[in-house]
Design an enzyme around this catalytic site. Structure first.
Site, PDB file in Angstrom:
ATOM      1  N   LYS A 176       0.832  -1.211   0.000  1.00  0.00           N
ATOM      2  CA  LYS A 176       0.000   0.000   0.000  1.00  0.00           C
ATOM      3  C   LYS A 176       0.863   1.256   0.000  1.00  0.00           C
ATOM      4  CE  LYS A 176      -2.043   2.837   2.805  1.00  0.00           C
ATOM      5  NZ  LYS A 176      -2.035   4.037   1.947  1.00  0.00           N
ATOM      6  N   GLU A 255       8.987   0.935  11.232  1.00  0.00           N
ATOM      7  CA  GLU A 255      10.022   1.956  11.007  1.00  0.00           C
ATOM      8  C   GLU A 255       9.328   3.294  11.182  1.00  0.00           C
ATOM      9  OE1 GLU A 255      13.107   1.355  10.531  1.00  0.00           O
ATOM     10  OE2 GLU A 255      13.185  -0.721   9.867  1.00  0.00           O
ATOM     11  N   CYS A 289      13.092  10.390   7.807  1.00  0.00           N
ATOM     12  CA  CYS A 289      12.966   9.944   9.194  1.00  0.00           C
ATOM     13  C   CYS A 289      14.282  10.129   9.943  1.00  0.00           C
ATOM     14  CB  CYS A 289      12.538   8.481   9.216  1.00  0.00           C
ATOM     15  SG  CYS A 289      13.600   7.432   8.232  1.00  0.00           S
ATOM     16  N   GLU A 390       8.775  15.604  16.011  1.00  0.00           N
ATOM     17  CA  GLU A 390       9.286  15.486  14.642  1.00  0.00           C
ATOM     18  C   GLU A 390       8.563  16.481  13.743  1.00  0.00           C
ATOM     19  OE1 GLU A 390       8.113  12.006  12.352  1.00  0.00           O
ATOM     20  OE2 GLU A 390      10.191  11.785  11.700  1.00  0.00           O
TER      21      GLU A 390
HETATM   22  P1  NAD Z   1       1.657   8.011   8.214  1.00  0.00           P
HETATM   23  O1  NAD Z   1       1.862   7.220   9.443  1.00  0.00           O
HETATM   24  O2  NAD Z   1       0.586   9.026   8.208  1.00  0.00           O
HETATM   25  O3  NAD Z   1       1.345   7.054   6.985  1.00  0.00           O
HETATM   26  C1  NAD Z   1       2.207   6.007   6.605  1.00  0.00           C
HETATM   27  C2  NAD Z   1       1.414   4.971   5.834  1.00  0.00           C
HETATM   28  O4  NAD Z   1       0.473   4.368   6.717  1.00  0.00           O
HETATM   29  C3  NAD Z   1       0.599   5.550   4.686  1.00  0.00           C
HETATM   30  O5  NAD Z   1       0.587   4.648   3.609  1.00  0.00           O
HETATM   31  C4  NAD Z   1      -0.790   5.658   5.298  1.00  0.00           C
HETATM   32  O6  NAD Z   1      -1.821   5.644   4.342  1.00  0.00           O
HETATM   33  C5  NAD Z   1      -0.821   4.416   6.159  1.00  0.00           C
HETATM   34  N1  NAD Z   1      -1.791   4.444   7.259  1.00  0.00           N
HETATM   35  C6  NAD Z   1      -2.283   5.532   7.920  1.00  0.00           C
HETATM   36  N2  NAD Z   1      -3.183   5.136   8.861  1.00  0.00           N
HETATM   37  C7  NAD Z   1      -3.246   3.784   8.796  1.00  0.00           C
HETATM   38  C8  NAD Z   1      -3.995   2.802   9.507  1.00  0.00           C
HETATM   39  N3  NAD Z   1      -4.846   3.135  10.484  1.00  0.00           N
HETATM   40  N4  NAD Z   1      -3.813   1.505   9.197  1.00  0.00           N
HETATM   41  C9  NAD Z   1      -2.941   1.147   8.232  1.00  0.00           C
HETATM   42  N5  NAD Z   1      -2.221   2.027   7.505  1.00  0.00           N
HETATM   43  C10 NAD Z   1      -2.364   3.337   7.787  1.00  0.00           C
HETATM   44  O7  NAD Z   1       3.066   8.665   7.877  1.00  0.00           O
HETATM   45  P2  NAD Z   1       3.409   9.694   6.710  1.00  0.00           P
HETATM   46  O8  NAD Z   1       2.942  11.045   7.115  1.00  0.00           O
HETATM   47  O9  NAD Z   1       2.965   9.142   5.393  1.00  0.00           O
HETATM   48  O10 NAD Z   1       5.009   9.610   6.733  1.00  0.00           O
HETATM   49  C11 NAD Z   1       5.792  10.359   7.565  1.00  0.00           C
HETATM   50  C12 NAD Z   1       6.266   9.547   8.749  1.00  0.00           C
HETATM   51  O11 NAD Z   1       6.958   8.386   8.326  1.00  0.00           O
HETATM   52  C13 NAD Z   1       7.249  10.306   9.604  1.00  0.00           C
HETATM   53  O12 NAD Z   1       6.947  10.154  10.958  1.00  0.00           O
HETATM   54  C14 NAD Z   1       8.577   9.654   9.307  1.00  0.00           C
HETATM   55  O13 NAD Z   1       9.548   9.773  10.301  1.00  0.00           O
HETATM   56  C15 NAD Z   1       8.167   8.258   9.080  1.00  0.00           C
HETATM   57  N6  NAD Z   1       9.202   7.534   8.318  1.00  0.00           N
HETATM   58  C16 NAD Z   1       9.978   6.611   8.969  1.00  0.00           C
HETATM   59  C17 NAD Z   1      10.999   5.940   8.294  1.00  0.00           C
HETATM   60  C18 NAD Z   1      11.860   4.922   8.982  1.00  0.00           C
HETATM   61  O14 NAD Z   1      12.460   4.103   8.280  1.00  0.00           O
HETATM   62  N7  NAD Z   1      11.971   4.911  10.300  1.00  0.00           N
HETATM   63  C19 NAD Z   1      11.214   6.212   6.947  1.00  0.00           C
HETATM   64  C20 NAD Z   1      10.419   7.166   6.322  1.00  0.00           C
HETATM   65  C21 NAD Z   1       9.414   7.807   7.023  1.00  0.00           C
END
Ligand code: NAD
Length: 495
Positions: A176, A255, A289, A390
């Protein structure tokens, strides 16, 4: 002319338009509409999961030996390389990132598939020391269907980090992409379907399911066929998802977010440290991240170092990702830019000094894009929200430290534990600090280096589990023990 993939999801081995709501993806450099993508419905998630479970169990996939499965991964690596410019341009258009960065991400995606193929061919099972009249083996088997859920910041690389080991492990995968950036995952999905077709493998081994997290993501996590989730995204989303997974007693890897300290000791090579600190936080416009978003500078150096840093940050070239000399490209979406701007307003409210940036750039070339100037703040204590939360944008907060104890205390005073950078010529101090800081990755005199062969993941609220490295494949498998009796005399109850 940029080719965007057709408005089709990959459900049960077939590309077709999703039955859910349509969304427009935007080019964040211009605000122009790029493509329309229809989400899939929860029923389509269920259909994809059933088909994936069947595909994962088909003998033509399940019975493949590791070196045979590896052929799929090397073919995908080659297809990514053959289409590298297209994928990079697509990701730049969809996420706004500079082409130099998206080219590197595409290369890393290909490298991940190639490395994982090699790891798969060379992975060994164990014959454990026998403690009786039997031979004992520890073997690994596929889980079945894996859900891979990714954020918008580096889709091609984060997709590869999950798809390569999950497929190598013998599973089928439901992928997804994030709502704002589905295009690269759809294009990558086309390449993987091509490879599956060429090798006469079931195309339902992969599904690409665009849509919202609340609907499509949640349906993937809850689906009874899905036996493991690999998630990258925000900490709160990860936590919610882990609660659902707990009901199913399903393994998850998370992650999550970060607020990583980057540390300049008094004896650092200043030129290197200045460049490294800027690259560590402002590349990808801070939407990373692992961004080194909390800068700790030895008090003796503080004013001089921060002054010179600010002078250089104001000269960083802000522009569209397609311009070859751009260093700070637009943010992913106007809504995200507004969130970052609101954080800088919060910092002002907390009493921060805005040393540079703190606004969108002015001028007609920036008017319709999601730009924000690289920003340096200081004057806040480490417990201010600006230093703890963050921001995920081009915002650096600088703090002084007195000595190693003070540094380690402040660096670890965070819910996060993803990464840390240390700039020093003193290898003993680097060693001590690297071992004491709570972070999944520590860079010493470098920052943001990545390797497919080195495990990556967070501590504390930055996540659970690791991606990359040889063990990545095992994380998508179930372990089984076999006892093979060798006694010629019967067991005690016989006769
Ligand atoms: P997000 O948590 O809003 O969304 C991430 C993914 O999860 C998206 O595909 C979203 O549609 C999905 N999602 C949202 N709610 C969900 C649910 N209830 N059930 C299942 N899936 C769901 O994050 P974002 O705003 O897209 O990305 C930014 C975040 O990602 C930041 O906090 C960043 O630090 C983190 N990030 C972490 C890493 C790492 O490797 N540690 C790498 C990149 C980004």
């Amino acid at each position: 002319m940029l080719r965007t993939p057709p408005d089709e999801a990959l459900v049960a081995g077939r590309w077709r338009r999703g039955g859910g709501a349509a969304t427009q993806t935007l080019d964040p450099a211009t605000g122009a509409a790029l493509a329309t993508v229809h989400a899939v419905t929860p029923d389509e998630v269920s259909e994809a999961a059933r088909a994936a479970a069947r595909a994962a169990a088909e003998p033509q996939w399940y019975d493949l030996l590791p070196h045979q499965r590896a052929r799929l991964l090397t073919r995908v690596a080659t297809l990514i390389e053959d289409n590298a410019e297209h994928l990079a341009a697509l990701q730049t258009a969809d996420t706004g990132k500079a082409l130099t960065e998206t080219r590197a991400l595409v290369a890393s995606a290909a490298a991940t598939f190639r490395y994982t193929a090699a790891a798969l061919e060379t992975a060994e099972e164990a014959i454990t020391p026998s403690r009786g009249a039997y031979v004992t083996l520890s073997v690994h088997e596929p889980i079945g269907v894996v859900g891979a859920i990714n954020p918008w910041n580096s889709p091609v690389a984060s997709d590869a980090q999950k798809l390569a080991p999950a497929l190598a492990a013998g599973n089928a995968v439901l992928l997804k992409p994030a709502e704002w950036t589905p295009l690269v995952s759809l294009a990558l999905g086309r390449l993987i379907t091509q490879a599956l077709g060429e090798l006469r493998l079931p195309t339902a081994l992969l599904a690409v399911l665009p849509g919202s997290g609340r609907v499509v993501g949640d349906a993937i996590v809850r689906d009874p066929h899905v036996g493991r989730i690999a998630f990258t995204g925000g900490t709160e989303t990860g936590r919610a998802l882990a609660r659902t997974a707990a009901e199913k007693l399903m393994p998850v890897s998370l992650e999550l977010g970060g607020k990583s300290p980057t540390v300049v000791l008094a004896d650092a090579d200043i030129e290197q440290a200045l460049a490294g600190v800027m690259f560590g936080v402002f590349s990808s416009s801070g939407q990373s991240c692992i961004a080194g978003s909390r800068l700790f500078v030895a008090r003796a150096l503080y004013d001089g170092f921060v002054g010179e840093l600010v002078a250089r940050v104001t000269k960083l070239r802000v522009g569209p990702g397609t311009r070859p000399d751009t260093q700070v490209a637009p943010l992913v979406h106007p809504a995200h830019r507004d969130k970052v701007a609101a954080y800088v307003d919060l910092a002002r409210g907390e009493g921060a000094r805005v040393l540079c940036g703190g606004a969108a750039p002015e001028g007609p070339e920036y008017a319709d894009g999601a730009y924000y100037l690289p920003t340096v703040l200081d004057g806040l204590p480490n417990d201010a929200r600006t230093c703890q939360e963050e921001i995920f944008g081009p915002v650096l907060v600088a703090l002084p430290f007195d000595d190693e104890e003070d540094l380690v205390r402040q660096a670890n005073d965070s819910v996060y534990g993803l990464a840390c950078g240390i700039w020093t010529r003193d290898h003993r101090a680097a060693w001590r600090i690297a071992r004491r800081v709570e972070a999944g990755t520590v860079w010493i005199n470098t920052y943001k280096q990545f390797s497919a062969s080195t495990p990556f993941g967070g501590m504390k609220a930055s996540g659970l589990g690791r991606e990359k490295g040889r063990d990545a494949i095992r994380a998508y498998q179930r372990q089984k023990s076999l006892y093979w009796g060798t006694a010629t005399t019967p067991l005690p109850w016989a006769g």
